[in-house]
Design a protein around this motif. Structure first.
Motif, PDB file in Angstrom:
ATOM      1  N   ARG A 220       3.279  -8.868   0.568  1.00 44.21           N
ATOM      2  CA  ARG A 220       3.454  -8.046  -0.626  1.00 44.21           C
ATOM      3  C   ARG A 220       4.682  -7.152  -0.526  1.00 44.21           C
TER       4      ARG A 220
ATOM      5  N   GLU B  31     -11.352  -0.214  -4.664  1.00 42.91           N
ATOM      6  CA  GLU B  31     -10.801   0.389  -3.443  1.00 42.91           C
ATOM      7  C   GLU B  31      -9.566   1.214  -3.824  1.00 42.91           C
ATOM      8  N   ALA B  32      -8.841   1.700  -2.792  1.00 39.73           N
ATOM      9  CA  ALA B  32      -7.528   2.320  -2.970  1.00 39.73           C
ATOM     10  C   ALA B  32      -7.524   3.543  -3.882  1.00 39.73           C
TER      11      ALA B  32
ATOM     12  N   HIS C 191       2.125  -2.391  -5.612  1.00 37.06           N
ATOM     13  CA  HIS C 191       2.714  -3.527  -4.890  1.00 37.06           C
ATOM     14  C   HIS C 191       2.438  -4.837  -5.622  1.00 37.06           C
TER      15      HIS C 191
ATOM     16  N   ASP D 185       0.811  -1.221   0.000  1.00 35.63           N
ATOM     17  CA  ASP D 185       0.000   0.000   0.000  1.00 35.63           C
ATOM     18  C   ASP D 185       0.843   1.270   0.000  1.00 35.63           C
TER      19      ASP D 185
ATOM     20  N   THR E  53      -4.280  -8.197  -4.703  1.00 41.34           N
ATOM     21  CA  THR E  53      -4.561  -6.767  -4.590  1.00 41.34           C
ATOM     22  C   THR E  53      -3.431  -6.005  -5.271  1.00 41.34           C
ATOM     23  N   ASN E  54      -3.742  -4.758  -5.622  1.00 43.75           N
ATOM     24  CA  ASN E  54      -2.704  -3.820  -5.992  1.00 43.75           C
ATOM     25  C   ASN E  54      -3.124  -2.462  -5.430  1.00 43.75           C
ATOM     26  N   HIS E  55      -2.221  -1.511  -5.396  1.00 47.33           N
ATOM     27  CA  HIS E  55      -2.541  -0.253  -4.709  1.00 47.33           C
ATOM     28  C   HIS E  55      -1.677   0.854  -5.302  1.00 47.33           C
TER      29      HIS E  55
ATOM     30  N   ILE F  29     -12.550   1.857   4.019  1.00 47.65           N
ATOM     31  CA  ILE F  29     -11.088   1.920   4.169  1.00 47.65           C
ATOM     32  C   ILE F  29     -10.424   2.803   3.105  1.00 47.65           C
ATOM     33  N   ASP F  30      -9.101   2.862   3.160  1.00 43.83           N
ATOM     34  CA  ASP F  30      -8.219   3.389   2.117  1.00 43.83           C
ATOM     35  C   ASP F  30      -8.347   4.898   1.870  1.00 43.83           C
TER      36      ASP F  30
ATOM     37  N   PHE G  26      -4.509 -10.157   5.807  1.00 46.89           N
ATOM     38  CA  PHE G  26      -3.859  -8.836   5.831  1.00 46.89           C
ATOM     39  C   PHE G  26      -3.495  -8.508   7.279  1.00 46.89           C
TER      40      PHE G  26
ATOM     41  N   MET H 140      -1.554  -6.819   9.678  1.00 49.08           N
ATOM     42  CA  MET H 140      -0.722  -5.607   9.594  1.00 49.08           C
ATOM     43  C   MET H 140      -0.889  -4.828  10.891  1.00 49.08           C
TER      44      MET H 140
ATOM     45  N   TRP I 126      -4.018  -0.715   7.799  1.00 47.68           N
ATOM     46  CA  TRP I 126      -4.106  -0.860   6.355  1.00 47.68           C
ATOM     47  C   TRP I 126      -3.697   0.428   5.633  1.00 47.68           C
ATOM     48  N   ALA I 127      -4.180   0.603   4.416  1.00 46.70           N
ATOM     49  CA  ALA I 127      -3.604   1.585   3.487  1.00 46.70           C
ATOM     50  C   ALA I 127      -3.952   3.030   3.837  1.00 46.70           C
TER      51      ALA I 127
HETATM   52  O1  FUB Z   1      -3.361  -3.786   2.798  1.00 47.87           O
HETATM   53  C1  FUB Z   1      -4.692  -4.019   3.180  1.00 47.87           C
HETATM   54  C2  FUB Z   1      -5.621  -3.669   2.056  1.00 47.87           C
HETATM   55  O2  FUB Z   1      -5.263  -4.386   0.888  1.00 47.87           O
HETATM   56  C3  FUB Z   1      -5.570  -2.234   1.617  1.00 47.87           C
HETATM   57  O3  FUB Z   1      -6.232  -1.368   2.493  1.00 47.87           O
HETATM   58  C4  FUB Z   1      -6.170  -2.358   0.266  1.00 47.87           C
HETATM   59  O4  FUB Z   1      -5.999  -1.236  -0.548  1.00 47.87           O
HETATM   60  C5  FUB Z   1      -5.470  -3.568  -0.266  1.00 47.87           C
HETATM   61  O5  FUB Z   1      -4.209  -3.245  -0.788  1.00 47.87           O
END
Ligand code: FUB
Length: 453
Positions: free
Chosen positions: A294, A214-215, A282, A39, A265-267, A152-153, A63, A65, A99-100
């Motif tokens: 990632r 998203e993102a 990513h 992210d 996922t990608n961001h 999110i994001d 995820f 994190m 998260w992101a």
């Molecule tokens: O990294 C967690 C989630 O995965 C992020 O918030 C999203 O954008 C996706 O990359």
């Protein structure tokens, strides 16, 4: 990632492989090799690009994190590890899921907007960390979420008229108008209509008719507003839309990066820096990498004449250097273009240091401007064993040897001393390799290094 590295080192010894087989020396993407990162959110400030990322824990199957990380570079190829200046613990009300997010500077303060799941609701909310420095430490600006709607994001943009906007969302796309203090907003939560004209057409999911997943990464360039976002699921690709204003109406423009790279996922994150444009994303490219482990990478690109963004592919080479690295000023041990086997940790002298170095581990520094020639290499080191050395090389990790610095036992991994040794053959602009040698495991730590001419 120390456990994983020890595993690979042992495996390599057993089957007679060398570490370079799994970490090709020529690769410069992903940006960070010693932990998993995700992210990306780049921020250009005072001649450096600061890169804010998440941190996927080793071996994650979700995820998982717990903290965010900061990296910086003056050349897009050599990146300094600034550690973790913000984590779930920063927000007393946060339960999980660091998260992101995205950071922005306003009036000398840095605001980092992040989503976390709250203890109170069990749903994501957006918090904001604040610091006087781009590298932190960050503190909770509010002691509570800035905004909560279970999504999110966050992405933040300050328009030319000073009005700041915070966008976020999955499955919806919402925004608020931030007040000048950057930690409150006016006018309530607004929804951006997700129309197929604005965000493309998704097939096969009646609940999500547009490609927007998203993102969002929202920014303005040459009077045009861009929203670059993760599209479709799963796997995601990166798409974008443009608009004449910060709130629309949006027009779908197509693909920035197709689905690739061993992560579902990608961001996106995009900045202009030293005359070039850079796209951060990513993938799952590192050994052990995948959808929950990632790594952030970067490509250089040029906008088309009409402002549209070309479609890009992931690469293992990354961008060319945007500048040279000056070896005649102090450089941090944790500044790395490519690291093989190395780790970093917080240093008792401030910042981070290079750590957990085994025989044959190395760091590569790219595009180092030696000019007429370096005479002496100096390094700030610590060790608990005798007989370790830093080999100063160019051309490759086992390339031409310019000099060797012996490192004594200083009695503690954080008891530092300065060592120097003569070097020769280092002229012009070239890639530098610092290779660590000795017996057994864990040879030495490096806090910083510097050459004299
Ligand atoms: O990294 C967690 C989630 O995965 C992020 O918030 C999203 O954008 C996706 O990359």
């Amino acid at each position: 990632m120390a456990t994983r590295r020890r595993f690979w080192t042992t495996a390599a010894a057993v089957v007679g492989l060398v570490l370079t087989v799994i970490t090709p020396a020529k690769a410069d993407n992903p940006i960070v090799q010693h932990i998993y990162t995700a992210d990306p959110a780049p921020l250009v400030h005072n001649g450096r690009v600061y890169l804010y990322t998440g941190h996927d824990e080793d071996g994650s199957t979700w995820f998982t994190m717990r903290e965010w990380r900061v990296w910086s570079s003056a050349d897009m190829v050599n990146w300094t590890d600034h550690g973790s200046p913000m984590s779930l613990a920063t927000f007393s009300w946060a339960k999980q899921d660091a998260w992101a997010g995205q950071a922005v500077e306003r009036n000398g303060k840095f605001y980092w907007y992040v989503p976390v799941v709250t203890k109170a609701t069990g749903r994501p909310a957006i918090g904001v960390g604040v610091s006087d420095s781009p590298t932190g430490p960050f503190r909770d600006a509010l002691g509570r979420p800035l905004v909560e709607n279970g999504e999110i994001d966050p992405s933040v943009m300050i328009d030319d008229d000073g009005q700041a906007y915070l966008y976020w969302g999955n499955p919806n796309l919402s925004y608020v108008r931030l007040n000048a203090d950057m930690i409150s907003y006016s006018g309530g939560i607004n929804r951006i209509p997700l129309t197929t004209a604005g965000f493309g057409t998704r097939t096969g999911d009646p609940n999500r008719p547009t490609l927007y997943e998203e993102a969002p990464w929202v920014y303005k360039r040459n009077g045009l507003y861009y929203n670059v976002f993760a599209a479709k699921c799963c796997s995601e690709f990166i798409a974008y839309s443009t608009a004449p204003g910060p709130t629309g109406p949006w027009t779908y423009r197509g693909t920035v990066m197709p689905t690739q790279g061993n992560s579902f996922t990608n961001h996106p994150g995009i900045v202009d820096f030293k005359g070039g444009s850079y796209f951060f994303y990513h993938n799952g490219a590192l050994p052990g990498g995948g959808g929950f482990t990632r790594s952030v990478a970067v490509e250089k690109f040029s906008y088309n004449a009409d402002g549209t963004i070309p479609t890009m592919n992931m690469s293992t080479t990354g961008p060319p250097p945007a500048d040279t690295l000056n070896p005649y000023v102090r450089q941090e041990g944790e500044t790395i273009a490519w690291g093989s086997g190395v780790e970093t940790e917080p240093s008792s002298e401030g910042g981070m240091n290079l750590s957990h170095l085994n025989n044959g581990d190395y760091v590569k520094l790219k595009n180092v401007a030696f000019g007429n020639g370096a005479r002496t290499f100096t390094a700030r080191v610590a060790s608990t064993v005798a007989g370790s050395s830093i080999e100063v090389r160019s051309g490759g990790p086992t390339g031409a040897l310019a000099g060797t610095c012996s490192v004594p036992n200083t009695g503690n991994w954080q008891t530092w001393t300065t060592v120097s040794c003569a070097v020769n053959g280092l002229t012009g602009t070239r890639d530098l390799y610092l290779r660590f040698t000795g017996g057994g495991s864990y040879l030495l730590n490096v806090n910083w290094w510097q050459f004299s001419a």
